[in-house]
Design a protein around this motif. Structure first.
Motif, PDB file in Angstrom:
ATOM      1  N   GLU A   7       0.853  -1.186   0.000  1.00 46.25           N
ATOM      2  CA  GLU A   7       0.000   0.000   0.000  1.00 46.25           C
ATOM      3  C   GLU A   7       0.894   1.242   0.000  1.00 46.25           C
ATOM      4  OE1 GLU A   7      -3.181   2.416   2.825  1.00 46.25           O
ATOM      5  OE2 GLU A   7      -2.681   0.310   3.302  1.00 46.25           O
ATOM      6  N   ILE A   8       0.985   1.896  -1.141  1.00 46.10           N
ATOM      7  CA  ILE A   8       1.821   3.085  -1.268  1.00 46.10           C
ATOM      8  C   ILE A   8       1.071   4.285  -0.697  1.00 46.10           C
ATOM      9  CG2 ILE A   8       3.143   4.542  -2.831  1.00 46.10           C
ATOM     10  CD1 ILE A   8       4.093   1.647  -2.724  1.00 46.10           C
ATOM     11  N   VAL A   9       1.656   4.928   0.297  1.00 52.02           N
ATOM     12  CA  VAL A   9       1.040   6.097   0.914  1.00 52.02           C
ATOM     13  C   VAL A   9       1.386   7.367   0.146  1.00 52.02           C
ATOM     14  CG1 VAL A   9       0.895   7.478   3.033  1.00 52.02           C
ATOM     15  CG2 VAL A   9       1.113   4.984   3.177  1.00 52.02           C
ATOM     16  N   GLU A  10       2.646   7.476  -0.274  1.00 51.66           N
ATOM     17  CA  GLU A  10       3.114   8.708  -0.911  1.00 51.66           C
ATOM     18  C   GLU A  10       4.402   8.409  -1.673  1.00 51.66           C
ATOM     19  OE1 GLU A  10       3.977  13.356   0.552  1.00 51.66           O
ATOM     20  OE2 GLU A  10       3.680  11.741   2.004  1.00 51.66           O
ATOM     21  N   THR A  11       4.643   9.150  -2.741  1.00 46.24           N
ATOM     22  CA  THR A  11       5.893   9.037  -3.490  1.00 46.24           C
ATOM     23  C   THR A  11       6.399  10.438  -3.819  1.00 46.24           C
ATOM     24  OG1 THR A  11       4.885   9.035  -5.700  1.00 46.24           O
ATOM     25  CG2 THR A  11       5.064   6.908  -4.580  1.00 46.24           C
ATOM     26  N   GLY A  12       7.669  10.535  -4.168  1.00 46.02           N
ATOM     27  CA  GLY A  12       8.200  11.834  -4.551  1.00 46.02           C
ATOM     28  C   GLY A  12       9.668  11.759  -4.912  1.00 46.02           C
ATOM     29  N   ARG A  13      10.215  12.902  -5.212  1.00 44.96           N
ATOM     30  CA  ARG A  13      11.643  13.035  -5.525  1.00 44.96           C
ATOM     31  C   ARG A  13      12.205  14.191  -4.714  1.00 44.96           C
ATOM     32  NH1 ARG A  13      14.784  12.958 -11.304  1.00 44.96           N
ATOM     33  NH2 ARG A  13      14.606  10.736 -10.821  1.00 44.96           N
ATOM     34  N   ALA A  14      13.318  13.946  -4.018  1.00 50.28           N
ATOM     35  CA  ALA A  14      13.972  14.969  -3.209  1.00 50.28           C
ATOM     36  C   ALA A  14      15.290  15.382  -3.864  1.00 50.28           C
ATOM     37  CB  ALA A  14      14.225  14.446  -1.801  1.00 50.28           C
ATOM     38  N   PHE A  15      15.648  16.646  -3.700  1.00 51.06           N
ATOM     39  CA  PHE A  15      16.879  17.190  -4.276  1.00 51.06           C
ATOM     40  C   PHE A  15      17.786  17.641  -3.130  1.00 51.06           C
ATOM     41  CE2 PHE A  15      13.626  17.603  -7.457  1.00 51.06           C
ATOM     42  CZ  PHE A  15      14.260  17.247  -8.635  1.00 51.06           C
ATOM     43  N   ARG A  16      19.051  17.218  -3.198  1.00 50.65           N
ATOM     44  CA  ARG A  16      19.984  17.509  -2.122  1.00 50.65           C
ATOM     45  C   ARG A  16      21.240  18.148  -2.702  1.00 50.65           C
ATOM     46  NH1 ARG A  16      16.941  15.015   1.513  1.00 50.65           N
ATOM     47  NH2 ARG A  16      15.937  13.055   0.929  1.00 50.65           N
ATOM     48  N   PRO A  17      21.515  19.405  -2.314  1.00 49.99           N
ATOM     49  CA  PRO A  17      22.634  20.140  -2.905  1.00 49.99           C
ATOM     50  C   PRO A  17      23.906  20.087  -2.060  1.00 49.99           C
ATOM     51  CG  PRO A  17      21.268  21.655  -1.666  1.00 49.99           C
ATOM     52  CD  PRO A  17      20.689  20.268  -1.444  1.00 49.99           C
ATOM     53  N   THR A  18      25.041  19.995  -2.710  1.00 55.75           N
ATOM     54  CA  THR A  18      26.322  20.148  -2.042  1.00 55.75           C
ATOM     55  C   THR A  18      27.181  21.122  -2.838  1.00 55.75           C
ATOM     56  OG1 THR A  18      27.318  18.275  -3.219  1.00 55.75           O
ATOM     57  CG2 THR A  18      26.302  17.814  -1.093  1.00 55.75           C
ATOM     58  N   SER A  19      28.139  21.730  -2.161  1.00 53.82           N
ATOM     59  CA  SER A  19      29.115  22.562  -2.857  1.00 53.82           C
ATOM     60  C   SER A  19      30.119  21.646  -3.539  1.00 53.82           C
ATOM     61  CB  SER A  19      29.819  23.486  -1.867  1.00 53.82           C
ATOM     62  OG  SER A  19      30.655  22.726  -1.006  1.00 53.82           O
ATOM     63  N   ARG A  20      30.980  22.228  -4.361  1.00 57.29           N
ATOM     64  CA  ARG A  20      31.985  21.437  -5.062  1.00 57.29           C
ATOM     65  C   ARG A  20      32.970  20.785  -4.100  1.00 57.29           C
ATOM     66  NH1 ARG A  20      30.554  19.861 -10.097  1.00 57.29           N
ATOM     67  NH2 ARG A  20      29.403  21.553 -11.104  1.00 57.29           N
ATOM     68  N   SER A  21      33.151  21.397  -2.940  1.00 61.64           N
ATOM     69  CA  SER A  21      34.072  20.828  -1.955  1.00 61.64           C
ATOM     70  C   SER A  21      33.433  19.700  -1.150  1.00 61.64           C
ATOM     71  CB  SER A  21      34.529  21.915  -0.982  1.00 61.64           C
ATOM     72  OG  SER A  21      33.474  22.269  -0.113  1.00 61.64           O
ATOM     73  N   GLY A  22      32.114  19.591  -1.216  1.00 68.01           N
ATOM     74  CA  GLY A  22      31.408  18.614  -0.403  1.00 68.01           C
ATOM     75  C   GLY A  22      31.095  19.098   0.992  1.00 68.01           C
ATOM     76  N   LEU A  23      31.495  20.342   1.320  1.00 68.05           N
ATOM     77  CA  LEU A  23      31.233  20.902   2.636  1.00 68.05           C
ATOM     78  C   LEU A  23      30.148  21.972   2.538  1.00 68.05           C
ATOM     79  CD1 LEU A  23      34.888  21.379   3.949  1.00 68.05           C
ATOM     80  CD2 LEU A  23      33.320  19.495   4.460  1.00 68.05           C
ATOM     81  N   PRO A  24      29.307  22.089   3.564  1.00 73.12           N
ATOM     82  CA  PRO A  24      28.290  23.148   3.536  1.00 73.12           C
ATOM     83  C   PRO A  24      28.923  24.524   3.714  1.00 73.12           C
ATOM     84  CG  PRO A  24      28.274  22.045   5.661  1.00 73.12           C
ATOM     85  CD  PRO A  24      29.222  21.267   4.782  1.00 73.12           C
ATOM     86  N   LEU A  25      28.204  25.558   3.304  1.00 80.43           N
ATOM     87  CA  LEU A  25      28.610  26.935   3.534  1.00 80.43           C
ATOM     88  C   LEU A  25      27.812  27.489   4.708  1.00 80.43           C
ATOM     89  CD1 LEU A  25      28.790  28.513  -0.053  1.00 80.43           C
ATOM     90  CD2 LEU A  25      30.582  27.396   1.252  1.00 80.43           C
ATOM     91  N   ILE A  26      28.522  28.025   5.688  1.00 75.48           N
ATOM     92  CA  ILE A  26      27.906  28.692   6.834  1.00 75.48           C
ATOM     93  C   ILE A  26      28.652  30.011   6.948  1.00 75.48           C
ATOM     94  CG2 ILE A  26      27.299  28.515   9.282  1.00 75.48           C
ATOM     95  CD1 ILE A  26      27.773  25.470   9.032  1.00 75.48           C
ATOM     96  N   ALA A  27      28.187  31.034   6.234  1.00 78.20           N
ATOM     97  CA  ALA A  27      29.042  32.200   6.026  1.00 78.20           C
ATOM     98  C   ALA A  27      28.242  33.459   5.759  1.00 78.20           C
ATOM     99  CB  ALA A  27      29.982  31.937   4.847  1.00 78.20           C
ATOM    100  N   LYS A  28      28.955  34.576   5.845  1.00 82.62           N
ATOM    101  CA  LYS A  28      28.401  35.881   5.509  1.00 82.62           C
ATOM    102  C   LYS A  28      28.913  36.302   4.138  1.00 82.62           C
ATOM    103  CE  LYS A  28      29.994  39.483   7.770  1.00 82.62           C
ATOM    104  NZ  LYS A  28      30.149  40.495   8.850  1.00 82.62           N
ATOM    105  N   VAL A  29      28.025  36.869   3.331  1.00 80.09           N
ATOM    106  CA  VAL A  29      28.414  37.486   2.070  1.00 80.09           C
ATOM    107  C   VAL A  29      28.764  38.939   2.376  1.00 80.09           C
ATOM    108  CG1 VAL A  29      27.693  38.113  -0.256  1.00 80.09           C
ATOM    109  CG2 VAL A  29      26.905  35.958   0.762  1.00 80.09           C
ATOM    110  N   LYS A  30      30.021  39.313   2.168  1.00 77.54           N
ATOM    111  CA  LYS A  30      30.478  40.650   2.567  1.00 77.54           C
ATOM    112  C   LYS A  30      30.401  41.637   1.405  1.00 77.54           C
ATOM    113  CE  LYS A  30      33.810  38.479   5.672  1.00 77.54           C
ATOM    114  NZ  LYS A  30      35.251  38.294   5.974  1.00 77.54           N
TER     115      LYS A  30
END
Length: 423
Positions: free
Chosen positions: A325-348
């Motif tokens: 019994e399928i309740v729900e289906t979908g597609r999720a998108f997950r982004p990474t930077s080229r380095s593989g590390l998240p950005l936690i920063a200020k744009v100056k």
């Protein structure tokens, strides 16, 4: 429980966060925990509900079993924050916290201890399998992502945060110092509205690069993301077993590609399959959900038939395999930077004087780890906005060229210093 309309007080500091997923709401939560009495915190979300996109459609794994040492440090801190919250029984129940509930499956003869009752034992073709307790390390937990979203939304609202859903930011106005002075929002059938802004935080997952480009079309900075798409199913557990349903089983090593089952105590099982690297052009519009690929959904259904079942029923000659019994289906998108590390920063903005602080921030690029890294990413972003000393070194999570000053109004050239996060 989201706030029905925008009503920030006038002549007060206003922090605007774009995105009410894991990263956006944890940022709002930590900002609200330390907020000034006169300050307004507003979260704008394009979907009809908090956790309405990627954050609400994941396995719910909490761990820090990463290969990159910077991610390990980030993950350990985040896991400590999760565990601190989990000392409260109300939190545990709300998010359905289950410690040491992540298992892997590997080929070979060995113990089946820990595998949930709804998972088959024995053979799959010519391969025997066994459980791997160390698949994602030995400090881990399983949560219900939507339960996390509900708890976090309520916690933010209780702290005075405004959360406005079905709302899209369409423009940003800069003052003479290239600081964001106000943003324009569009909400369903309501007329566009301008809101004053003293700090703007982009935490809108895979839509962050396009939102930034829309708001600051003349900026030299662009976010080059690696975007992965993953199809998922939520189905009714055909063989729920009391006390044994809340378990995650990862079959990546066994099948040679990503395949995950997460049983939940609400009688459902969440399944996702192999990741597909895609382009930003495949993203739905902000506020819209993507449908699962038909072929991938069929593949996942086949995997369910392959691995779900109960040997005790088979031994008793009862039906071990039933219709799904399928309740729900979908597609999720997950982004990474080229380095593989998240950005936690200020744009100056371009530095013309010492008083130029900058008021645009980015909390983005967490890939598949936005849920597990949410608490620490939100805390570190709040410290960055407050100009407080961060709990850990943020240089690995900086913008490309930490001292690169980006003028939001016009393109400029500055020589960047060496930085781990390159695009």
């Amino acid at each position: 429980m989201s706030s029905p309309h925008l009503s920030p007080p006038t002549n007060t500091p206003i922090i605007i966060i774009i995105g009410a997923g894991s990263i956006g709401l944890w940022t709002a939560y930590h900002l609200a925990k330390s907020r000034l009495s006169s300050e307004s915190i507003i979260v704008l979300e394009a979907t009809p509900s908090a956790f309405g996109a990627t954050s609400g459609t994941c396995s719910g794994c909490i761990h820090y079993h990463f290969s990159d040492p910077h991610l390990i440090d980030l993950g350990k801190f985040s896991f400590d924050l999760w565990e601190d919250l989990a000392t409260d029984e109300g939190f545990r129940q709300a998010v359905r916290w289950s410690s040491r509930s992540l298992l892997g499956l590997k080929k070979g003869v060995g113990s089946l201890e820990g595998l949930p009752g709804w998972f088959k034992r024995g053979r799959n073709g010519d391969h025997e399998w066994c459980a791997d307790e160390g698949f994602l390390g030995f400090k881990n937990a399983l949560v219900d992502p939507k339960g996390v979203g509900t708890w976090l939304e309520k916690a933010c609202l209780d702290l005075g945060v405004q959360i406005c859903t079905s709302t899209i930011v369409t423009a940003a106005a800069l003052n003479d110092e290239a600081l964001v002075a106000e943003v324009t929002v569009s909400s369903l059938d309501k007329p566009d509205k301008a809101i004053a802004c003293t700090s703007l935080i982009l935490a809108c997952g895979p839509w962050t690069p396009s939102v930034y480009a829309t708001l600051f079309p003349n900026s030299a900075l662009r976010f080059d993301q690696v975007l992965e798409a993953g199809d998922w199913l939520l189905l009714r557990n055909p063989h729920p077993v009391a006390g044994e349903s809340t378990i995650f089983v990862g079959l990546n090593e066994f099948v040679g590609s990503k395949l995950e089952f997460a049983g939940r105590d609400d009688g459902t099982i969440w399944i996702c399959g192999r990741k597909i690297v895609t382009s930003s052009s495949s993203l739905p519009e902000p506020g819209k959900c993507a449908k699962a690929d038909t072929d991938m959904a069929s593949e996942l259904i086949g995997r369910c038939s392959e691995f779900l079942g109960r040997d005790d029923l088979r031994a008793e000659k009862k039906t071990a395999s039933v219709g799904l019994e399928i309740v729900e289906t979908g597609r999720a998108f997950r982004p990474t930077s080229r380095s593989g590390l998240p950005l936690i920063a200020k744009v100056k903005p371009m530095a013309l004087s010492e008083s130029r602080k900058g008021n645009v921030f980015v909390n983005w690029g967490h890939g598949s780890y936005g849920l597990t890294l949410g608490p620490v990413s939100g805390r570190l972003m709040a410290q960055t906005v407050r100009q407080d000393a961060p709990d850990i070194d943020l240089s690995p999570f900086c913008l490309p060229g930490e001292t690169l000053e980006v003028n939001l109004g016009e393109q400029i050239q500055e020589k960047p210093v060496e930085c781990n996060n390159k695009f």
